[in-house]
Each structure stands twice: as C-alpha cells, then as structure tokens.
Design an enzyme around this catalytic site. Structure first.
Site, mmCIF file in Angstrom:
data_model
loop_
_atom_site.group_PDB
_atom_site.id
_atom_site.type_symbol
_atom_site.label_atom_id
_atom_site.label_comp_id
_atom_site.label_asym_id
_atom_site.label_seq_id
_atom_site.Cartn_x
_atom_site.Cartn_y
_atom_site.Cartn_z
ATOM 1 N N CYS A 249 39.178 32.267 40.261
ATOM 2 C CA CYS A 249 40.584 31.761 40.339
ATOM 3 C C CYS A 249 41.224 30.758 41.218
ATOM 4 O O CYS A 249 42.623 31.037 41.458
ATOM 5 C CB CYS A 249 40.727 33.037 41.379
ATOM 6 S SG CYS A 249 39.926 34.737 41.205
ATOM 7 N N PHE B 81 35.856 33.030 43.892
ATOM 8 C CA PHE B 81 34.538 33.675 43.771
ATOM 9 C C PHE B 81 34.008 31.859 44.154
ATOM 10 O O PHE B 81 33.841 31.541 43.106
ATOM 11 C CB PHE B 81 34.335 34.471 42.892
ATOM 12 C CG PHE B 81 34.321 35.631 43.256
ATOM 13 C CD1 PHE B 81 35.195 36.061 43.934
ATOM 14 C CD2 PHE B 81 34.102 36.600 41.872
ATOM 15 C CE1 PHE B 81 35.532 37.248 44.342
ATOM 16 C CE2 PHE B 81 34.326 37.987 42.292
ATOM 17 C CZ PHE B 81 35.153 38.295 43.630
#
Length: 413
Positions: free
Chosen positions: A163, A399
C-alpha cells in the site's frame, strides 16, 4: 545544489469519478464512492462492498488490440497517465525522450487476469491460456505501456511495495530528477483488486469492513464504530519535472516536491509496532529531507484506512512527530470516500494533496461521527474546509512494514 522538482500534471481515476476534476469534485463535496460489488457475485463473501470504478471504458484510452493485452490496473494507469499528460501539456519528441521516464507501480498487478487464466488452465487445459496472460499481469507493464504511448525512453521502473507503492514511485521519481538522471517523470500507482480472490483474501485476514448493509458509511477512519477497510480501485499519476525544464516550456506549476522519506518497521508482516516507530521515523526522514521543522506542516493526507489498530497508531505517530503543532493542523483521510486503493493509494492521495494545495481546500474525512478514544486531532470531519495550505504531507504504509512519506509545497519562484 540539488535540482528543484515540481508537479505539472495530475491524473486521477477512482470510485468518485473517471478523471482528475471528477475525483477532486467528489472529495470536495464529501461524496462516497463505496457501494455493493458489481464486478462479481459477492453473495457468499463476508465483505460485499468496494470502491469500484463504474462506467470505465478502456477503449477511450487504448485501442481494442492494445486493450486486450492489458490487465485492468494497466488500463487505469493508461487513463490516469493520459489525464496527467493532458493536464501538464508535456510532449516528448525524440530530442528529449531519453530524459523523460516512467515509474508506475502496483501492489498486486493483474489479479483478475490471473484468476481468469487459472480457471482456463483448470477447466480447458494449458493450451487455452491466453498468450497475453503474462504481459497483462506483471506489475511493470503499466510503466511499459505508458512509456510506449508517450515515447518516454528515460528511466523506466515499477515498485511493488504493497500500500506504499504509489508514494514510493513518486518519491523515487523525485530523487531521480533531483540527482539529474531525468528531467521529467510520469509516476504514481494503479490497482484493480476488486476481485474474488483479492476480496476473499483480505477478508480472511479479517481486515475488511463487513458493514455490507450500509456501504456509504462503512469506511469511517478514526470513528469508534469502524470495523475495517474497504477495497478501492483506480490510479493516481503525477507529472514531475525539473523546475527549469518546466519553466522553459512554459508549464503551469501546481506544487513543488520538497521531501521524501522511507522506513521499515522490522516488526510484523501486517501490523505496525504499538509505539508507531516506523511511522514516526518516516515522517521525520521526510521533514529532514525537506529541511523543515514539524510546525511548518499545514495539512496531512493520512494513510488512515479505517482499521481498529492502524488508525490510532498513525495519530500517535503524528503527535510524537508534531508535538503541540499536531493540534493546530488539519489531517484527513480521503479513503473514507474512495476506499483503499492498495498500491494505487499513494498516487491517488498525492494527487489529491496537490489539488488541495492548488484550491486551498482541505478534503474531509467523512463518516466521522464519534471519534475514538485518543483520536482527537482536527480530522476535517464530514465537510471540506477552505484553509491556507502552504505545505502538505502525504503518508502511506504497507504490509511488510514498508512506509513512505511525501511533502509538497506551494510553488515559490
């Protein structure tokens, strides 16, 4: 002295609209782009809502033959790049082609193509796998197609950092121009992960909202009733140029990139450390790169995704970095309107941040009715606000503990 880098174009595609001004109008109005999933039958899924891009016609941005070779994330990247290039007015004749690069990433790539071709393999056999399968899915093909379309023969790369992808692509492009390896970069992130396997996978992590009966209020960063993020899709692309290069061609200058930070949590594959250490360090790195004190920041476009754990961590980190100033600036999460674009989020949100500076309007955090304990900053709740935004910061976290932070300034000659 490092070369100055400016933003001359923004291209956006999101659930709020196809096009830069359509997306930005949705942000200003506090509209919600989240609705029941239409792209596949989600009846059996725990999460049945998403920020889908409705009415997207790839043939408006590539011919039929080209489009067949592209996953949806590439098609979004082509659209956002077209909007950004039109906005900037940049042309790339052969004389400058070697100094114009492309750096567009994706967290996942062509997920829908992978799922489709896997079905073909199982149901019809290996001879029925599409010859376009690989080039339609791999992450760097967004950059590849865009470079071909615009004759951009300079640095060509792609990042896949979950992300944080879009922010890393923009920040790395800033550094490429700053050190003299290019004069202009087409950069950002794109994602098309509203697919059965993607939504099912994130749901299996218990990361998604299951407020399926109320899609317009399901994504509610910092609100005590939040229950997870909502997957969005789309793309955000910026045109970055070296200042003198942009001025020589008479380009309009929307903002200046002045700071970029990266950090790693080295803590957990999906969760940040409880003290917000990685987030603290990435913002401090960006401020150091910009040569600015914390109190110079007027607005933060936060990463805040509407998860119970992540949202307060970012607040804690902002307070640690900004000190008393944390209560004096505006902070908002536009994911409350677009959903979370994963690898496309940083590009979309950097573009929104630039537009917020252009128009001197802080976009809102919608659905924020009851701020959670400790979430007590000025989150611009539910309604956009006219305000002075001279310097703005955009956060992205992914992540694996990968973090990125960008700082923009209103252009000063």
């Amino acid at each position: 002295m490092a070369r100055r880098v400016v933003v001359t174009g923004v291209g956006l595609v999101s659930a709020l609209g196809i096009g830069t001004e359509a997306t930005w109008a949705g942000c200003r109005e506090g509209r919600n782009g989240i609705s029941p999933i239409e792209g596949f039958d989600a009846t059996r899924f725990a999460c049945r809502i998403a920020g889908e891009v409705k009415g997207f016609d790839p043939l408006q941005f590539a011919d039929r033959k080209e489009s067949r070779k592209m996953g949806r994330f590439i098609q979004f990247a082509m659209a956002a790049s077209q909007f950004a290039m039109e906005d900037s007015g940049l042309q790339v004749p052969n004389e400058i082609a070697d100094n114009v690069g492309v750096y567009i990433g994706s967290g996942i790539g062509g997920f829908e193509i992978i799922e489709r071709e896997h079905r073909n393999l199982l149901e019809k056999g290996p001879d029925r796998i599409s010859p376009f399968f690989i080039p339609a899915t791999i992450v760097n093909l967004a950059s590849g197609h865009v470079s071909i379309r615009y004759n951009a023969k300079g640095p060509n790369s792609a990042t896949a950092t979950a992300c944080t992808t879009g922010s890393h692509c923009i920040g790395d492009s800033y550094k490429i121009i700053q050190r003299g390896d290019a004069d202009a970069m087409i950069c950002g992130g794109s994602e098309a992960a509203v697919t059965p396997l993607s939504v099912g996978g994130f749901a299996a992590l218990r990361a998604l909202s299951t407020n399926n009966e109320n899609p317009t209020t399901a994504c509610r960063p910092w609100d005590r009733d939040r229950d997870g993020f909502v997957v969005g899709e789309g793309a955000g692309v910026l045109i970055l140029e070296e200042l003198e290069f942009a001025q020589r061609r008479g380009a309009k200058i929307m903002a200046e990139v002045i700071g970029y930070g990266m950090s790693g949590d080295a803590y957990h594959i999906t969760s940040g450390s409880e003290d917000g250490d990685g987030i603290i360090r990435v913002m401090r790195r960006a401020l150091k790169d910009a040569g600015l004190p914390p109190e110079s920041i007027d607005y933060i476009n936060a990463h805040a995704t509407s998860t119970p754990v992540g949202d307060p961590l970012e607040v804690k980190a902002i307070k640690a970095v900004m000190g008393d100033h944390a209560q004096k600036m505006a902070v908002s999460s536009t994911k409350s309107m677009t959903g979370h674009l994963l690898g496309g989020a940083g590009g979309l949100e950097a573009g929104i941040t630039v537009l917020a500076m252009r128009d001197q309007i802080a976009p809102p955090t919608i659905n924020l009715d009851n701020p959670d304990e400790g979430c007590d900053l000025d989150f611009v709740p539910n309604k956009a606000r006219e305000m002075t935004i001279d310097i703005a910061l955009s956060n992205s976290f992914g992540f694996g503990g990968t973090n990125g932070c960008l700082i923009f300034r209103r252009f000063q000659a």
